[in-house]
Enzyme design. Structure first.
Site, PDB file in Angstrom:
ATOM      1  N   HIS A 115      -3.854  -5.775   1.789  1.00 52.26           N
ATOM      2  CA  HIS A 115      -3.704  -5.919   3.237  1.00 52.26           C
ATOM      3  C   HIS A 115      -4.372  -7.229   3.600  1.00 52.26           C
ATOM      4  CE1 HIS A 115      -2.308  -1.870   4.044  1.00 52.26           C
ATOM      5  NE2 HIS A 115      -3.266  -1.367   3.312  1.00 52.26           N
ATOM      6  N   CYS A 151       0.807  -1.221   0.000  1.00 52.33           N
ATOM      7  CA  CYS A 151       0.000   0.000   0.000  1.00 52.33           C
ATOM      8  C   CYS A 151       0.843   1.275   0.000  1.00 52.33           C
ATOM      9  CB  CYS A 151      -0.963  -0.047   1.189  1.00 52.33           C
ATOM     10  SG  CYS A 151      -2.350   1.072   1.036  1.00 52.33           S
TER      11      CYS A 151
END
Lengths: 265, 433
Positions: A214, A97
């Site tokens: 994630h 990310c």
């Protein structure tokens, strides 16, 4: 033979927003369960070049904007060059990310401000403005078959024994575009991926993986963890065969998400 | 006229939803809003004597609100609260409407509203609160609330416009809350806890329920002389000297609940009660001794003749504190962890990897896991190398966990929000919401 791996965790107290330390735990335990000595090296603000250089696997998680500013500030030209060298030399790395975005050319904020990235990976990220919804939800991707982590000797089947499908959760405002789409890590099966438009997710360059997954990514995708470990061992010791671990529980957790999203793995 | 109409609409909906036995605590607000979007503003203006107290924070809102209202009632005040979960502006509207007559008159002294983190700003714009309590700020349901810095920034802006005469009661052990409260224009009061002896002072990054370890002024890493839990403690910035404000701590008061974290809730309530309502410490102590927790928050329930303790555990900080509270009471506890991922729980279960489960895994006598994401919780525990049993079906999980209890032992259930509601339904045979 006794194997030893050093896992470099970049900015653990800054780049650690979405449970990303789970990735470290998984790498650590999956080494230990195979009697591979493992050291987790925290690379905090002010870390030394030599400390980074000594690492066999690199990991960096996602962060909030203010935290990322502190990291940006700390990441000197020297450190950038060194990290680039490690990536080019094939050191396995996982960048999630915010870290994935940070390794690119730049991040353009919602108000148009351009924040330069480390320019290690050829990609850029743009925030389309605050009236656009963040890309949030469970995601399934199919890893592109050219990557060495996909076992090409085995036909890709729907069985969890192949690495082809990865399961995660994404939550990002920025949309990432790759200069060369053929480098994308995987194809989006369910969810948004890099930008919600071109069906690409993440990037793979040498043995470095940048991704929005994630979840954290490694607990539910143990084969990816094993890929990183295997690569690191091979680089350090030559060809090494990893002992198989029991991933029954992992596969159950994966299939809950797959079932919900109405797809097979 | 329009106001009366809106109130009538709200009350009608409230009545209908009650008749249908539906859980509709925000419907009246919705109905009234349809007619008048300024209903909250108008109702608070029509009732200038009504003292409104807003309680915000990631953890402890319900417990603190319940404490405040019970102590005030014991001291002769007429108090009402918003219903569980109705903590957005429409929930506040519903609560005001159901306590007013058709002319908008509210015959109560005090209203205590717990407010959602993301709604504090809009609720501040619409009410003129007598007092605002900021309990804490932790990472929580990032898919729903967004990142914790963004909430801090929103709160900071909202507080800047707070009327001077509003009591602002903040956690002075929280670096971010200390910082944003000092920036507001009001006179501030801070609660906290005395320095802990032998606490962890370092910032072990493997402790992952922490959010504010860096100075909000100058981004330098804060030095902690003592940490109570998460990022709460005695901090100092080595560069700009930013440190805790003067804090109030009411150490003589008893803690009717488990866990040190509840001391913060008690101190927050006591600070407002003494400074803002003139209630004496003796009176507070008397009420505390009779205090029973809100449902699902350390709630004791008898089930099949066994003691069950339900402790809502909805984010890393609250989960870790539940674990610590249990381990502070029992050497080898029996626990049931229930993880759901519905909207009120947060769709993203990544946060379970920010919980510290190692100590629990080592010490627990039995660990049972259930919930819609039980396999994810199982994985979390697998990486703590403890023993556990998974039962997908919640009722079976409860019964299995109960079967592991030795005579006289308690089962501690740690559920996320929707899991807590499901659990209570099984334990008590009825649903509350």
């Amino acid at each position: 033979m006794n194997y030893t791996l050093k896992i470099g965790w970049l900015y653990p107290d800054l780049m650690n927003t979405y449970g990303d330390r789970g990735n470290i735990l998984v790498l650590q335990k999956r080494c230990q369960w195979r009697n591979i000595d493992v050291e987790i090296k925290h690379l905090d603000v002010g870390f030394l070049d030599t400390e980074l250089k000594a690492c066999d696997i690199l990991f960096m998680g996602g962060a909030q904007d203010t935290q990322q500013m502190i990291v940006s500030h700390d990441f000197s030209a020297n450190k950038t060059t060194l990290l680039k060298e490690l990536v080019e030399a094939g050191t396995p790395g996982l960048f999630i990310c915010g870290a994935y975005q940070f390794l690119g050319q730049y991040y353009k904020e919602a108000d148009g401000t351009k924040i330069p990235g480390l320019s290690i990976l050829d990609l850029y990220t743009e925030h389309p403005g605050n009236n656009r919804k963040r890309l949030i939800g469970n995601i399934i991707i199919k890893v592109n078959s050219q990557w060495s982590l996909v076992d090409r000797n085995k036909p890709i089947t729907n069985k969890p024994s192949t690495i082809s499908y990865l399961v995660g959760f994404e939550n990002h405002g920025g949309m990432t575009y790759l200069a060369d789409k053929s480098l994308s890590f995987g194809k989006v099966i369910k969810g948004f991926g890099n930008n919600g438009r071109d069906e690409t997710e993440g990037i793979m360059y040498k043995n470095s993986i940048g991704t929005y997954l994630h979840g954290p990514i490694l607990p539910k995708n143990p084969k990816l963890a094993d890929f990183l470990i295997q690569k690191a061992l091979t680089k350090k010791y030559g060809k090494v065969k990893l002992e198989k671990l029991d991933d029954t529980l992992e596969n159950k957790a994966r299939s809950v998400i797959a079932k919900r999203l109405g797809t097979a793995l | 006229m329009l106001q009366t109409l809106s109130i009538l609409a709200g009350k009608t909906v409230s009545l209908i939803s009650k008749l249908l036995n539906r859980s509709g605590s925000t419907w009246p607000g919705h109905a009234a809003f349809g007619l008048d979007s300024n209903i909250v503003k108008k109702l608070t203006r029509t009732n200038p004597k009504l003292r409104i107290v807003l309680v915000a924070g990631t953890n402890g809102k319900t417990t603190t609100s319940k404490m405040l209202s019970e102590i005030l009632e014991a001291n002769g005040k007429k108090v009402f609260r918003n219903e569980e979960g109705a903590n957005l502006l429409n929930g506040i509207a519903s609560s005001l409407i159901s306590h007013s007559n058709l002319l908008g008159k509210i015959n109560f002294d005090t209203a205590i509203f717990e407010v959602d983190e993301n709604s504090l700003s809009i609720i501040l714009e619409n009410t003129k609160p007598y007092a605002v309590i900021l309990l804490n700020l932790f990472r929580d349901q990032l898919d729903r609330y967004g990142e914790v810095n963004i909430i801090a920034e929103k709160w900071k802006k909202a507080l800047e416009n707070l009327p001077k005469e509003t009591f602002l009661i903040s956690n002075g052990d929280d670096p971010m809350l200390s910082y944003i409260s000092a920036k507001s224009g009001t006179e501030n009061y801070y609660f906290g806890l005395p320095k802990k002896i032998n606490s962890s002072t370092g910032s072990d990054p493997l402790q992952s329920d922490v959010d504010f370890l860096y100075c909000p002024h100058c981004s330098t890493k804060l030095e902690f002389e003592s940490r109570i839990y998460s990022h709460l403690g005695k901090f100092k910035c080595p560069k700009c000297n930013f440190t805790n404000p003067l804090i109030y701590s009411f150490d003589t008061l008893s803690n009717p609940l488990l866990g040190e974290y509840n001391r913060y809730n008690i101190n927050a309530a006591a600070l407002l009660l003494t400074e803002g309502f003139g209630v004496g410490l003796d009176a507070i102590e008397m009420s505390l001794q009779n205090f029973t927790p809100a449902f699902g928050r350390q709630e004791k329930i008898k089930y099949k003749n066994k003691d069950v303790f339900v402790m809502l555990s909805k984010n890393p900080a609250s989960f870790n504190q539940s674990i610590q509270a249990i381990l502070g009471k029992e050497k080898s506890p029996n626990v049931l962890l229930v993880l759901n991922d519905r909207i009120p729980d947060g769709r993203d279960v990544s946060w379970i990897w920010d919980i510290d489960t190692d100590e629990l895994s080592r010490k627990a006598s039995s660990i049972t896991i259930s919930g819609e994401r039980c396999f994810d919780m199982g994985l979390r525990l697998k990486y703590s190398e403890g023993k556990f049993e998974i039962r997908e079906n919640l009722e079976q999980a409860i019964n299995y966990a109960i079967s592991k209890l030795k005579t006289g032992h308690t089962l501690y259930i740690l559920p996320t929000y929707s899991a807590m509601l499901d659990t209570r339904k099984i334990l008590t045979g009825r649903s509350i919401l």
